[in-house]
Design an enzyme around this catalytic site. Structure first.
Site, PDB file in Angstrom:
ATOM      1  CG  HIS A 145      -1.776  -1.158   1.391  1.00 49.05           C
ATOM      2  ND1 HIS A 145      -1.319  -2.352   1.896  1.00 49.05           N
ATOM      3  CD2 HIS A 145      -3.097  -1.349   1.098  1.00 49.05           C
ATOM      4  CE1 HIS A 145      -2.311  -3.231   1.915  1.00 49.05           C
ATOM      5  NE2 HIS A 145      -3.393  -2.654   1.439  1.00 49.05           N
ATOM      6  CE  LYS A 172      -5.639  -4.563  -0.482  1.00 49.08           C
ATOM      7  NZ  LYS A 172      -6.115  -4.602   0.926  1.00 49.08           N
TER       8      LYS A 172
END
Length: 256
Positions: A145, A172
């Site tokens: 992230h 992700k």
């Protein structure tokens, strides 16, 4: 798309992505209230952001609440995620050793279906948690992230590849776009990775500029998108709104 089954859901559907809704309450009561509001809307996945939980330092309290969430969610798979402050998480005094103990306890109790762990953690911690989650039948998402910017295309591609090398079940990548071109970079990197990676991918660009990634990311290889159960923030849509839009886009792309 590459596919894996978690509970009753297939991650990596070709027709449209799974919709995940987060739990971000601080107190036990607030979190259970969120669950009660979200479950009737039937998202495909529920993510508990445990870094926001005010009793996060109490492992027994965390596992007890995770079990309640799992029971209330019924057949909806639950993701257990502790986001580090460096990657946009809530303020929390836990050190890495304590965080690892939380994840291990969550896997051992089998009160969650998936865990989301950041690749920025020490390689030894990632490897240990990978072994633990696999031994307990818990699907492992390895994530990156960036809450400041969108890295260059090569960096984005490498993050997807790194997750696969480390043994992730799902890779992700989430970024913060500063302009619309950043969203295109993320979508392009996702599409490129979908052609080379053998695991399902999840990608998203945050904020208002990134909203398009929540709707169209799956067309470029992202298997999961995110929607708010209530009170959406900039760039977010409510579950029912996003589901309706995805159905329309899927119909336009695939017909039927």
């Amino acid at each position: 798309m590459k596919r894996i089954r978690v509970g009753g859901e297939m991650i990596g559907r070709a027709d449209q992505p799974l919709i995940c809704s987060p739990l971000i309450g601080r107190s036990r009561a607030a979190i259970l209230d969120e669950v009660a509001a979200i479950v009737p809307k039937q998202p495909d996945l529920i993510e508990w952001r445990v870094d926001f939980f005010e009793e996060v330092s109490d492992i027994a309290a965390v596992i007890d609440l995770a079990s309640e969430i799992k029971a209330a969610a019924a057949k909806i798979p639950v993701i257990f995620a502790f986001r580090a402050m460096s990657e946009g998480g809530g303020a929390c005094a836990l050190n890495e050793s304590d965080i690892l103990k939380l994840y291990v306890a969550a896997c051992a109790s089998r009160c969650v279906d998936l865990i989301d762990y950041e690749m920025s953690n020490p390689v030894t911690s990632v490897a240990m948690l990978r072994e633990v989650s696999r031994n307990h039948g818990v699907t492992m998402i390895m994530s990156y992230h960036n809450h400041q910017a969108t890295p260059e295309d090569a960096v984005l591609s490498e993050k997807f590849a790194e997750a696969e090398r480390l043994g992730a079940d799902v890779a992700k990548v989430v970024v913060t776009p500063r302009h619309s071109e950043d969203v295109l970079s993320l979508l392009g990197a996702t599409q490129k990775a979908s052609r080379t990676c053998a695991i399902p991918l999840v990608s998203m660009a945050m904020g208002g500029i990134g909203a398009v990634s929540r709707v169209f990311g799956w067309a470029y290889g992202s298997s999961v998108t995110f929607a708010a159960g209530r009170s959406p923030k900039p760039g977010q849509m409510r579950i029912e709104e996003l589901r309706s839009v995805l159905a329309s886009v899927s119909h336009a792309l695939h017909g039927g």
